[in-house]
Design a protein around this motif. Sequence first.
Motif, PDB file in Angstrom:
ATOM      1  N   GLN A   1      44.245 -36.707  14.642  1.00  0.00           N
ATOM      2  CA  GLN A   1      43.638 -36.036  13.480  1.00  0.00           C
ATOM      3  C   GLN A   1      43.125 -37.019  12.427  1.00  0.00           C
ATOM      4  N   PRO A   2      43.966 -37.984  11.949  1.00  0.00           N
ATOM      5  CA  PRO A   2      43.460 -38.896  10.915  1.00  0.00           C
ATOM      6  C   PRO A   2      42.215 -39.662  11.331  1.00  0.00           C
ATOM      7  N   GLN A   3      42.135 -40.038  12.623  1.00  0.00           N
ATOM      8  CA  GLN A   3      40.991 -40.851  13.057  1.00  0.00           C
ATOM      9  C   GLN A   3      39.724 -40.013  13.230  1.00  0.00           C
ATOM     10  N   PHE A   4      39.871 -38.847  13.833  1.00  0.00           N
ATOM     11  CA  PHE A   4      38.663 -38.065  14.112  1.00  0.00           C
ATOM     12  C   PHE A   4      38.131 -37.352  12.871  1.00  0.00           C
ATOM     13  N   THR A   5      38.982 -37.130  11.879  1.00  0.00           N
ATOM     14  CA  THR A   5      38.461 -36.529  10.637  1.00  0.00           C
ATOM     15  C   THR A   5      37.536 -37.505   9.917  1.00  0.00           C
ATOM     16  N   ARG A   6      37.614 -38.797  10.239  1.00  0.00           N
ATOM     17  CA  ARG A   6      36.691 -39.765   9.630  1.00  0.00           C
ATOM     18  C   ARG A   6      35.265 -39.579  10.134  1.00  0.00           C
ATOM     19  N   PHE A   7      35.109 -38.861  11.257  1.00  0.00           N
ATOM     20  CA  PHE A   7      33.780 -38.714  11.863  1.00  0.00           C
ATOM     21  C   PHE A   7      33.254 -37.280  11.798  1.00  0.00           C
ATOM     22  N   LEU A   8      33.821 -36.488  10.905  1.00  0.00           N
ATOM     23  CA  LEU A   8      33.429 -35.068  10.864  1.00  0.00           C
ATOM     24  C   LEU A   8      31.966 -34.885  10.497  1.00  0.00           C
ATOM     25  N   ASN A   9      31.420 -35.809   9.691  1.00  0.00           N
ATOM     26  CA  ASN A   9      30.008 -35.680   9.316  1.00  0.00           C
ATOM     27  C   ASN A   9      29.086 -35.978  10.488  1.00  0.00           C
ATOM     28  N   ASP A  10      29.572 -36.788  11.415  1.00  0.00           N
ATOM     29  CA  ASP A  10      28.744 -37.134  12.567  1.00  0.00           C
ATOM     30  C   ASP A  10      29.619 -37.299  13.805  1.00  0.00           C
ATOM     31  N   PRO A  11      30.131 -36.176  14.345  1.00  0.00           N
ATOM     32  CA  PRO A  11      31.066 -36.276  15.489  1.00  0.00           C
ATOM     33  C   PRO A  11      30.432 -36.874  16.734  1.00  0.00           C
ATOM     34  N   LYS A  12      29.112 -36.899  16.801  1.00  0.00           N
ATOM     35  CA  LYS A  12      28.428 -37.403  18.006  1.00  0.00           C
ATOM     36  C   LYS A  12      28.818 -38.854  18.298  1.00  0.00           C
TER      37      LYS A  12
END
Length: 1458
Positions: free
Chosen positions: A779-790
Amino acid sequence: MALSMETQLQSIFEDVVKTEMIEEAFAGMFMDTPEDERTKLISCLGAFRQYWGTLPQESHDQCVQWIVRFIHSQHSPKRISFLYDCLAMAVETSLLPPRMVCVALISSDSLEWERTQLWALTFKLIRKIIGGVDYKYDLMFMDTPEDERTKLISCLGAFRQYWGTLPQESHDQCVQWIVRFIHSQHSPKRISFLYDCLAMAVETSLLPPRMVCVALISSDSLEWERTQLWALTFKLIRKIIGGVDYKGVRDLLKAVLDKIQTIPTTVSSAIVQQLLAAREVVEYILDRNACLLPAYFAITEIRKLYPEGQLSHWLLGSLISDFVDSFRPTARINSICGRCSLLPVVNNSGAICNSWKLDPTTLRFPLRGMLPFDKDLFEPQTGLLRYVLEQPYSREMVCNMLGLNKQHKQRCPVLEEQLVDLVVYAMERSETEEHFDADVGGTSQLLWQHLSSQLIFFVLFQFASFPHMVLSLHQKLAGRGLIKGRDHLMWVLLQFISGSIQKNALADFLPVMKLFDLLYPEKECIPVPDINKPQSTHSFAMTCIWIHLNRKAQNDNSKLQIPIPHSLKLHHEFLQQSLRNKTLGMSDYKIALLCNAYSTNSECFTLPMGVLVETIYGNGSMRINLPGTNCMASGSVTPLPMNLLDSLTVHAKMSLIHSIATRVIKLAHAKSSIALAPALVETYSRLLVYMEIESLGIKGFISQLLPNVFKSHAWGILHTLLEMFSYRMHHIQPHYRVQLLSHLHSLAAVPQTNQNQLHLCVESTALRLITALGSSEVQPQFTRFLNDPKTVLSAESEELNRALILTLARATHVTDFFTGSDSIHGTWCKDILQTIMTFTPHNWASHTLSCFPAPLQAFFKQNNVPQESRFNLKKNVEEEYRKWKSMANENDIITHFSMQGSPPLFLCLLWKMLLETDHINQIGFRVLERIGARALVAHVRTFADFLVYEFSTSAGGQQLNKCIEILNDMVWKYNIVTLDRLILCLAMRSHEGNEAQVCYFIIQLLLLKPNDFRNRVNDFVKENAPEHWLQSDWHNKHMSYHKKYPEKLYFEGLADQVNPPMQLQPQYLPIYFGNVCLRFLPVFDIVIHRFLELLPVSKSLETLLDHLGGLYKFHDRPVTYLYNTLHYYERHLRDRTNLKRKLVHAIMSSLKDNRTPGWCLSETYLKCGMNPREDNVWIPDDTYYCKLIGRLVDNILHYSDIEHPLNSVSPMAGKSPGPFPNCDWRFNEFPNPAAHALHVTCVELMALAVPGKEVGNALLNVVLKSQPLVPRENITAWMNAIGLVITALPEPYWIVLHDRIVSVISSPALTSETEWAGYPFALLDFTACHQSYSEMNCSYVLALAHAVWHHSSIGQLSLIPKFLSETLKPVVQTEFQLLYVYHLVGPFLQRFQQERTRCMLEIGVAFYEMLQAVDQHCQHLSYMDPICDFLYHIKYMYTGDSVKEQTPPHKCPAQTPR
């Protein structure tokens, strides 16, 4: 001026004096009536008033003295009396100041006792003026009560008219003027009259009471010295404060307390009675029955003024302390039992929550509200911080605990102090170790190594000051005589000094010489140690420090140069002599010593560093072969040993790693055809393990080296770097791993990476990165990419995206992220899942989907993707095969079957060719080449589905054997597809029912039926060991393995078999570490999970584990994999105890030759739990659970010096050494001993052939039942361990706590008042009860619940609202039950507010609904005050009016202020 004044004053009093003289002469003939008397007085006073107004201030004293002299010059008592009347009236009308008049009278020279009448009249006048009595006019003009009231009403009427004309904004100003006017009066009677006017104005609602009270209390004239004014003012406030709103009363309370603070500690006892009027106001405000304001407001103001440990003002006496004590129950409701004794496991998922935060200036817990919490909660939590600091890899948690930000350089003195204390403790340990040897080190060696890393990090980021720390160390070590660990201490200091002395002032480092004087008292020279031992570098540390300081002084032309201390002369001479020797060997530690001593002196440093570098770069002309064809590398194969690298200072290591990285980039730019030397690659990998060189190490690797190599299109070096990351990296921080994953997805889209070997490496590395993500990291790592999950998802690889979804499912399950949720809507993973479905739409088999958390299941059911039917697939393959056979032109065939967009069926066609003709022609090879590695993956995917269809419709027998043989040939003979890619595709397909079983049957056949893969696995496991950091001959073993089992990645087998054979010499990229066995490991992880999901293939899984389980010897996280598997599949494995045992046995036994006995499973489990006994399953007894938990307790206490409140033993209460074997945590699966202990304990508990509910209850019974193995004095440490373990287990294990709570709440102790003995808040104070041996079961359950919930994830805690509303609310009917529930949940409201606000509101509503039920059930509530205080605490600290909005008024009893 005097003459002028005398003249004017005489003219004023002349007529009066003349009249008096005539009256005296003709007594009775001209007698004045009282009216005449008053007229004369007023006339005289009027004339005097005019004159007084013209006088300057400085002449007032002189004027009054003249008047007194004039009066005293008269001899007629009547005349004197009349003139005294004039004076009295002048004072009464505030024309003359009373003090000035009294002073003039008393200091007059004419006032002598012989003039008895003058004496009597003078002192009567003084008495009247001092007492404020209206002299003789008291009687003459005394008002009756009726007159008094008439005057009040008249005055008020006139004021009302004026008030009505005032604008609203002038009201305050007006009231303040009135108060100033009243306070300017000196007559108590007049003040009293005017205060009566004010009171009547308030009573008749003319003036607002709050405005009047504020004006009174804030008046500058209200001083304790004016005792009558003080008393009258506070009596008025007491009279009218009842009309003030509760917020106004709060402000007034603060103002009154501030006023009281102005009274000094000693005053005359005569005025105390009047001063007590202020206390009466405070008493009235604090009277809960008066309901002037919520008591919660009052305690807040009181605690702000009188914080913990500060006594209230003497005037208030016990009033304040009694009131504060009335809030102790509320404070206890909001306190976690034994909180100061609870300890985290560093890097465990629960350790990153808000539970462990401390104030960075005081190290106190951040308590909410100004409540009188227990004293220990206000103490600095130095033990907690020390415990965390002592754990390896704890620096991120320390920063999180203290709110330290690396971007903001801020010194943290409390952290600095704890680091110093830790160094002192290490010195003590070195002193007391039985077998301490300066050359060998000791068990404290790991601690010194860790301390060095911590010190560099915290000083580098300026959280601690180096000179301050050294001076503090000197102070704390002075007079202690601790010298056994001095070399280690100097080694730690040398690490920082050598790396930073060039950038900082010399003065910052000179305090080290004070330490030298303290720790090296020898008068004679210290002998040179044996330089064949690594510890010799520590012995030379002080000499190296002196060399660096001296070098700095020379460079700065400083006068602070220090001559070499006599005791270090032999060391210094040895280094000088070694430097002159130009031929340095690698057989001892001389090179390390020279590097350490001269790393800041480039002239001297070049030689030893050059030798190191040359050793690993290899001789320019020497070449060696690497696996594959056409791949040569520089000739050095022996890496620098870890002992040598450990013996280099950080500065020397930084120089070495910088040199390596620079060389790699240079070779990348030059596009060298010669690969890097194996020694260089292995050494570089080893250097990357040092956290203290992170900026040049892993950070430089990810953000500089990789991009540079990629930019240079140096694909061989890129392949090398990815191999290093896959097989040699340890404890890389998650943000670096996710950053690399993002790089890999970008790489995959570049045309140049569309090459078999590189594409395979990129996908394998990405798969490892995804599956290796820790559950608490996702969760902590992937929430950093929420604006551009690609950026963190694969645009093409369905397998990688599926692996990510499986990781997501596992992570959210283990951390209970979705607990209590039904949908992913509004969560961080929604965009990620939707992007995946856009890139690679797919379905999941029902047996896989059933394991997902409910919200993920719902998402995939809603986003169902239509699948091509097996019949259509078969038809399309047949159609394409007909085209293949019918087309004659070679180029047309190649173009048609390799064209982008054509159906990915070519592997299916090759299969049919082999099935029908047992042969593939050259065109087939050309098509494969043209398709390319990236597009071929889609063909493998379709081929996997086609295989399932083919095997499903196979007639069995000979035909089945033929199918197996062809499939095996495609992998091993023709090298068309690698085993790991084919197995991965098969394992990731979404087949149902019978087809799923067929798919897994194919996987089993591929892995076991032919000997090819089994032989590779057996030989690899037999010939190699996983401890690569201890090996010097890895490369030789690696090459011999590849010679025996060469990797063929470019269809070489097919090229040999076509007619005519094709001569291929593909250019292989360098392979330093990898092979098919190691590549298969992350795929095997997935295969095991797929097999676990489908019950009918259990036996096949057992067979796979029997034959291939040995591979787990090389798994980098075997225990974590076991933990995740047993946790995630708990429901599936509940009734499959044999399979569980088999899984644990296979993985653990693979490691038995490479681990110390006792490293993981307990002796009891190995003896009883590993034996398969279908008829007589082993059921552990209480002793087993006590020993298992005791092992974890000992491990935590071994590293803790917290003084437990219940603990009578000394710090370091754990066993020494700890219960697990010591190891180098840098290369361990876990970052520290406690994390290891926790995970192995959980694995063992989940592996038991006992239902989770029973295990959970047995764990609770470790402290809830009387156990001889559980010491009373350490009970909170045991509760802490149970909390850690039970929250790290699946839900069935920890949900049993809810049943225990229901049992306690339903017990007679809480349901029946007759059963209850004593004050409930005292009986729920676990610590006090435990110490006095008066604890009850309910307080034990309360303390244990707190320990469990303190360690719980927010997902686990989010079940509490449902538990309250559905389970406890129907049960709670008595006040004791209600208080117990409040005690249970109260301490966790802060976390709910910070981490899951929705739950906070639900809990608030449940609390009020329970209170309503209790209110209706009970005739009388005895503890309404603490209940109200607690509910007010919730309102003002957490919910505001939100609960009120959700709760109808009839459900909100006790809302009135108390």
